[in-house]
Motif scaffolding. Structure first.
Motif, PDB file in Angstrom:
ATOM      1  N   LEU A  55       0.828  -1.197   0.000  1.00 18.72           N
ATOM      2  CA  LEU A  55       0.000   0.000   0.000  1.00 18.72           C
ATOM      3  C   LEU A  55       0.867   1.253   0.000  1.00 18.72           C
ATOM      4  N   HIS A  56       0.440   2.249  -0.755  1.00 17.55           N
ATOM      5  CA  HIS A  56       1.051   3.580  -0.734  1.00 17.55           C
ATOM      6  C   HIS A  56      -0.098   4.579  -0.760  1.00 17.55           C
ATOM      7  N   ALA A  57      -0.231   5.369   0.318  1.00 14.61           N
ATOM      8  CA  ALA A  57      -1.381   6.259   0.473  1.00 14.61           C
ATOM      9  C   ALA A  57      -0.931   7.681   0.756  1.00 14.61           C
ATOM     10  N   GLU A  58      -1.826   8.608   0.444  1.00 18.77           N
ATOM     11  CA  GLU A  58      -1.598  10.044   0.666  1.00 18.77           C
ATOM     12  C   GLU A  58      -2.641  10.548   1.644  1.00 18.77           C
ATOM     13  N   LEU A  59      -2.187  11.177   2.723  1.00 11.68           N
ATOM     14  CA  LEU A  59      -3.114  11.679   3.730  1.00 11.68           C
ATOM     15  C   LEU A  59      -3.763  12.980   3.266  1.00 11.68           C
ATOM     16  N   PRO A  60      -4.911  13.327   3.850  1.00 16.53           N
ATOM     17  CA  PRO A  60      -5.546  14.608   3.494  1.00 16.53           C
ATOM     18  C   PRO A  60      -4.629  15.784   3.827  1.00 16.53           C
ATOM     19  N   ARG A  61      -4.812  16.898   3.117  1.00 17.03           N
ATOM     20  CA  ARG A  61      -3.977  18.078   3.357  1.00 17.03           C
ATOM     21  C   ARG A  61      -4.162  18.648   4.755  1.00 17.03           C
ATOM     22  N   SER A  62      -5.292  18.327   5.384  1.00 18.15           N
ATOM     23  CA  SER A  62      -5.546  18.850   6.729  1.00 18.15           C
ATOM     24  C   SER A  62      -4.606  18.258   7.768  1.00 18.15           C
ATOM     25  N   VAL A  63      -3.993  17.117   7.471  1.00 19.65           N
ATOM     26  CA  VAL A  63      -3.063  16.487   8.411  1.00 19.65           C
ATOM     27  C   VAL A  63      -1.658  16.981   8.071  1.00 19.65           C
ATOM     28  N   THR A  64      -1.080  17.744   8.985  1.00 23.02           N
ATOM     29  CA  THR A  64       0.238  18.346   8.732  1.00 23.02           C
ATOM     30  C   THR A  64       1.354  17.718   9.564  1.00 23.02           C
ATOM     31  N   GLY A  65       1.029  16.881  10.521  1.00 21.29           N
ATOM     32  CA  GLY A  65       2.048  16.248  11.335  1.00 21.29           C
ATOM     33  C   GLY A  65       1.547  14.930  11.902  1.00 21.29           C
ATOM     34  N   ALA A  66       2.462  13.984  12.054  1.00 22.15           N
ATOM     35  CA  ALA A  66       2.094  12.677  12.604  1.00 22.15           C
ATOM     36  C   ALA A  66       3.339  12.005  13.158  1.00 22.15           C
ATOM     37  N   ASP A  67       3.145  11.212  14.200  1.00 17.67           N
ATOM     38  CA  ASP A  67       4.262  10.508  14.839  1.00 17.67           C
ATOM     39  C   ASP A  67       4.317   9.036  14.451  1.00 17.67           C
ATOM     40  N   ARG A  68       3.172   8.440  14.244  1.00 16.20           N
ATOM     41  CA  ARG A  68       3.129   6.992  14.030  1.00 16.20           C
ATOM     42  C   ARG A  68       1.902   6.641  13.193  1.00 16.20           C
ATOM     43  N   ALA A  69       2.011   5.553  12.436  1.00 19.92           N
ATOM     44  CA  ALA A  69       0.880   5.119  11.611  1.00 19.92           C
ATOM     45  C   ALA A  69       0.816   3.599  11.613  1.00 19.92           C
ATOM     46  N   GLU A  70      -0.376   3.079  11.430  1.00 19.66           N
ATOM     47  CA  GLU A  70      -0.562   1.633  11.331  1.00 19.66           C
ATOM     48  C   GLU A  70      -1.787   1.335  10.477  1.00 19.66           C
ATOM     49  N   ILE A  71      -1.746   0.183   9.825  1.00 18.25           N
ATOM     50  CA  ILE A  71      -2.879  -0.297   9.049  1.00 18.25           C
ATOM     51  C   ILE A  71      -3.682  -1.252   9.925  1.00 18.25           C
ATOM     52  N   VAL A  72      -4.973  -1.060   9.978  1.00 17.09           N
ATOM     53  CA  VAL A  72      -5.855  -1.919  10.754  1.00 17.09           C
ATOM     54  C   VAL A  72      -6.662  -2.773   9.781  1.00 17.09           C
ATOM     55  N   VAL A  73      -6.547  -4.084   9.948  1.00 15.66           N
ATOM     56  CA  VAL A  73      -7.278  -5.049   9.131  1.00 15.66           C
ATOM     57  C   VAL A  73      -8.382  -5.625  10.015  1.00 15.66           C
ATOM     58  N   GLN A  74      -9.640  -5.400   9.620  1.00 18.87           N
ATOM     59  CA  GLN A  74     -10.739  -5.719  10.528  1.00 18.87           C
ATOM     60  C   GLN A  74     -11.886  -6.408   9.799  1.00 18.87           C
ATOM     61  N   ARG A  75     -12.445  -7.383  10.483  1.00 11.86           N
ATOM     62  CA  ARG A  75     -13.684  -8.037  10.043  1.00 11.86           C
ATOM     63  C   ARG A  75     -14.476  -8.424  11.278  1.00 11.86           C
ATOM     64  N   ARG A  76     -15.653  -7.813  11.405  1.00 11.45           N
ATOM     65  CA  ARG A  76     -16.494  -8.027  12.581  1.00 11.45           C
ATOM     66  C   ARG A  76     -15.700  -7.701  13.839  1.00 11.45           C
ATOM     67  N   ARG A  77     -15.550  -8.645  14.757  1.00 15.84           N
ATOM     68  CA  ARG A  77     -14.833  -8.357  16.000  1.00 15.84           C
ATOM     69  C   ARG A  77     -13.341  -8.665  15.922  1.00 15.84           C
ATOM     70  N   HIS A  78     -12.903  -9.158  14.801  1.00 21.00           N
ATOM     71  CA  HIS A  78     -11.495  -9.507  14.651  1.00 21.00           C
ATOM     72  C   HIS A  78     -10.739  -8.299  14.086  1.00 21.00           C
ATOM     73  N   ARG A  79      -9.661  -7.927  14.755  1.00 24.36           N
ATOM     74  CA  ARG A  79      -8.906  -6.744  14.361  1.00 24.36           C
ATOM     75  C   ARG A  79      -7.414  -7.023  14.493  1.00 24.36           C
ATOM     76  N   HIS A  80      -6.666  -6.671  13.459  1.00 19.26           N
ATOM     77  CA  HIS A  80      -5.219  -6.858  13.452  1.00 19.26           C
ATOM     78  C   HIS A  80      -4.556  -5.551  13.033  1.00 19.26           C
ATOM     79  N   ARG A  81      -3.417  -5.247  13.681  1.00 22.89           N
ATOM     80  CA  ARG A  81      -2.702  -3.997  13.416  1.00 22.89           C
ATOM     81  C   ARG A  81      -1.331  -4.305  12.829  1.00 22.89           C
ATOM     82  N   VAL A  82      -0.965  -3.537  11.805  1.00 19.50           N
ATOM     83  CA  VAL A  82       0.319  -3.703  11.124  1.00 19.50           C
ATOM     84  C   VAL A  82       1.005  -2.344  11.064  1.00 19.50           C
TER      85      VAL A  82
END
Length: 314
Positions: A55-82
């Motif tokens: 994946l390669h994504a571009e954040l909205p222009r309203s977001v000008t700073g960030a410390d950390r990011a993760e992808i959340v893969v979710q189905r129903r109650r099952h959730r995984h973070r990468v």
């Protein structure tokens, strides 16, 4: 699959095809333009090796700073973070790169059959921001000697990227199609030995059948390792009756279903016959008989042995 199951699958495919065009119109004309400012737009998204979502994504222009990011893969109650990598592009926009490994293993996301939603979570100081991953258009596969893999090379589970009607990216997982996959091919002077794996069927295989025009040789399968079966066939039973070549294909018989053609499926090459080429071998399966045997893969990836008269072969 039973006859009823095949009919239901065909009905679902026809219904999906009829809805594809109006669904795409709603997505492209209504949802995507209105949601662009509130989503992370995917500039690239593909499953490259059959089990890793890149994946390669571009954040909205309203977001000008960030410390950390993760992808959340979710189905129903099952959730995984990468974990994902976040950085600033040349124009100052924040960009995110991530590789999500699916399947089994210590770092893999254990998704099960179904549709899994993808979202981006970003931490900026004390704030936690969540964005849908907007997939405005599917990434087209590149042309060349290789193409996109449709199945995991480890489990044969099938993964593909899809979109909701709102344009949100999701991973669609499906069980393996029934298949018999070649592991190794070994030819000795008196026999052929083939190791194989089975996917999408119960591991109660009983026999493999070497078939040619008007001829058949059936041999039992035996387990030699976890998930690996071996079949051995005497070359004396494959000698041509005359001067013409005989082409032998291999069928794997399992309980309760049609036989499976043995071949190479879990790869990304477009010409398996050239890439997985094997050398010709001259053998003497019977006293006073020379036979030239050529193992190869057909354009469809099926394993085939061509046996011919070896007299005069160098």
């Amino acid at each position: 699959m039973s006859a009823r199951g095949r009919i239901l699958a065909a009905v679902r495919r026809r219904a999906a095809a009829r809805l594809a065009r109006p669904r795409a119109w709603l997505m492209d004309r209504l949802f995507v333009p209105r949601r662009a400012a509130r989503t992370a737009r995917l500039r690239y998204a593909a499953v490259l090796d059959g089990q890793t979502v890149n994946l390669h994504a571009e954040l909205p222009r309203s977001v000008t700073g960030a410390d950390r990011a993760e992808i959340v893969v979710q189905r129903r109650r099952h959730r995984h973070r990468v974990p994902a990598r976040i950085y600033a592009g040349r124009d100052g926009r924040l960009l995110v790169d991530a590789a999500v490994l699916l399947g089994t293993g210590a770092r893999a996301v254990p998704v099960t059959p179904g549709r899994w939603r993808l979202r981006l979570h970003v931490t900026a100081g004390r704030r936690s921001l969540r964005f849908p991953l907007l997939l405005a258009e599917l990434t087209r596969p590149t042309t060349g000697p290789t193409g996109p893999m449709t199945s995991s090379p480890v489990t044969a589970d099938r993964y593909r990227l899809g979109r909701t009607v709102r344009g949100d990216a999701r991973v669609v997982c499906a069980r393996p199609r029934p298949a018999a996959e070649v592991v190794t091919v070994h030819i000795e002077h008196a026999r052929i030995e083939v190791d194989l794996r089975l996917f999408g069927v119960d591991a109660d295989a009983r026999q493999a059948e070497f078939v040619a025009a008007g001829r058949s040789v059936t041999r039992p399968l035996r387990a030699v390792d976890t998930g690996v079966w071996r079949v051995e066939v005497p070359l004396a039973e494959m000698v041509p009756a005359g001067s013409r070549n005989v082409h032998w294909d291999v069928l794997v018989h399992t309980d309760g279903r049609a036989p499976l053609r043995l071949g190479r499926r879990l790869h990304d090459v477009r010409a398996p016959g050239r890439v997985f080429a094997m050398r010709k071998i001259l053998v003497s399966p019977r006293r006073g008989t020379l036979m030239l045997i050529q193992p190869r893969y057909t354009p469809a990836g099926n394993l085939r042995f061509t046996c011919g008269d070896g007299t005069g072969a160098e």
